[in-house]
Design a protein around this motif. Structure first.
Motif, PDB file in Angstrom:
ATOM      1  N   GLU A  79      33.134  39.924  -8.559  1.00  0.00           N
ATOM      2  CA  GLU A  79      32.496  38.635  -9.184  1.00  0.00           C
ATOM      3  C   GLU A  79      33.233  37.622  -8.589  1.00  0.00           C
ATOM      4  N   ARG A 105      31.646  37.097  -5.095  1.00  0.00           N
ATOM      5  CA  ARG A 105      30.190  36.548  -5.033  1.00  0.00           C
ATOM      6  C   ARG A 105      30.421  35.330  -5.620  1.00  0.00           C
ATOM      7  N   SER A 106      31.382  34.442  -6.477  1.00  0.00           N
ATOM      8  CA  SER A 106      31.429  33.234  -6.851  1.00  0.00           C
ATOM      9  C   SER A 106      31.747  32.362  -5.709  1.00  0.00           C
ATOM     10  N   LEU A 147      32.436  30.848 -12.130  1.00  0.00           N
ATOM     11  CA  LEU A 147      33.317  31.930 -12.554  1.00  0.00           C
ATOM     12  C   LEU A 147      34.569  31.566 -13.636  1.00  0.00           C
ATOM     13  N   PRO A 176      30.668  35.327 -15.575  1.00  0.00           N
ATOM     14  CA  PRO A 176      30.075  34.921 -14.394  1.00  0.00           C
ATOM     15  C   PRO A 176      29.053  33.682 -14.676  1.00  0.00           C
TER      16      PRO A 176
END
Length: 337
Positions: free
Chosen positions: A203, A206-207, A214, A270
């Motif tokens: 995560e 991805r952030s 996040l 998220p």
């Protein structure tokens, strides 16, 4: 002596049926997960014997119910599984391990049928299945033809299939339990620290890549030692499970709740900013305040402290730093109390 052709034909048909049952048994023996096992079992029975309706009825109080409820991506499983109370199942089958065949008063079997199903049948076959000697449900077949499952038909092969399916079910359950324990905390049933750290890294990346919010929450119970000392370790375990339930009940599907260690928990949020995260944890604390743990004449509330960190803060260059920042703020919050 010449054997009549009708008898020879019947023997031939019995041999074909026995071979089909054997093929089904072989096809399910090596499967070690619930979804594949059930889908394969139902498909094989339906296709090999051209049965219009094939499904499972599972006793709601059984040990396998939770695993089946957690399977969300199988349309076949959802459409072909009915959950029934232990009493209802007992009333229908009288707790017999023998297959039950019927073509009369079929309304009494309605509780066995999946909610969304629209079965129209004239006869039904119910083969109870067990796990570790306890009945957990049944494999069911139904046909529009009232003569298909007449009560006087020999059910020995169907009973044998149910026994083999039951043995396979025990193996699948044992394997699923081991797999579950590899990823989850056995007490709270939350994800464990190792899995949480892998998800957090995913995560975090991805952030950073897509510039998406996040937030990470680090929490622990206030005065957890005193809960154990005052109310006993059983109530200490209840406090941990109660916290896990409150955190889980108010999260979104995309949020991740994990037990970090001891009385410490981590929540990965998220696409969430700091303000939204504070609202979430405030709701959790309120729910815990409104729902004390009761035991005999004892009642106590579980309280939490938390620390929060956001991926967009300066210096948040790794998921480990994000986690450490939230941990430090948790420590500071507890010290200020």
């Amino acid at each position: 002596m010449t054997i009549p052709s009708t008898i020879l034909e019947r023997l031939k048909q019995n041999e074909i049926i026995a071979r089909k049952f054997h093929e089904i048994e072989i096809s399910i023996l090596s499967i070690l997960n619930f979804q594949d096992f059930i889908e394969k079992l139902l498909f094989e029975i339906s296709s090999k014997f051209s049965v219009p309706y094939t499904w499972l009825s599972i006793i709601e109080e059984s040990n396998i119910t939770e695993y089946l409820h957690n399977i969300r991506n199988s349309k076949l499983l959802k459409a072909s599984t009915a959950f029934i109370s232990e009493k209802q199942f007992s009333d229908i089958t009288q707790n017999s391990l023998k297959p039950l065949l019927s073509n009369k008063n079929l309304n009494r079997f309605n509780a066995l049928i999946p909610e969304a199903a629209e079965y129209e049948f004239g006869s039904i076959a119910i083969a109870p299945i067990t796990m570790d000697g306890t009945i957990v449900g049944s494999i069911n077949q139904a046909d529009k033809n009232a003569n298909r499952f007449e009560p006087d038909i020999d059910t020995s092969l169907l009973e044998q299939l149910a026994i083999k399916a039951s043995l396979c079910l025990s193996n699948v359950t044992a394997h699923e339990q081991l797999k579950f324990l590899a990823f989850h905390d056995p007490l709270t049933r939350l994800l464990n620290r190792r899995v949480m750290e892998r998800i957090l890294e995913r995560e975090f990346q991805r952030s950073k890549r897509y510039h998406i919010d996040l937030v990470l929450l680090f929490l622990d119970l206030d005065d957890f030692k005193s809960i154990n000392d005052t109310y006993g370790h059983d109530n200490g375990d209840k406090a941990l499970c109660h916290t896990a339930d409150c955190l889980n009940s108010l999260k979104r599907d995309s949020d991740i709740v994990a037990r970090f260690a001891g009385d410490e928990f981590v929540v990965i949020l998220p696409s969430t900013n700091r303000h939204q995260a504070e609202i979430y944890i405030s709701r959790v604390k309120q729910k815990m305040a409104n729902n004390p743990i009761t035991d005999d004449n004892t009642s106590f509330c579980v309280k939490l402290s938390h620390g929060l960190s956001s991926v967009f803060e300066k210096g948040m260059d790794s998921s480990a730093i994000l986690l450490k920042a939230a941990d430090k703020r948790l420590y500071k919050a507890k010290k200020n109390k």
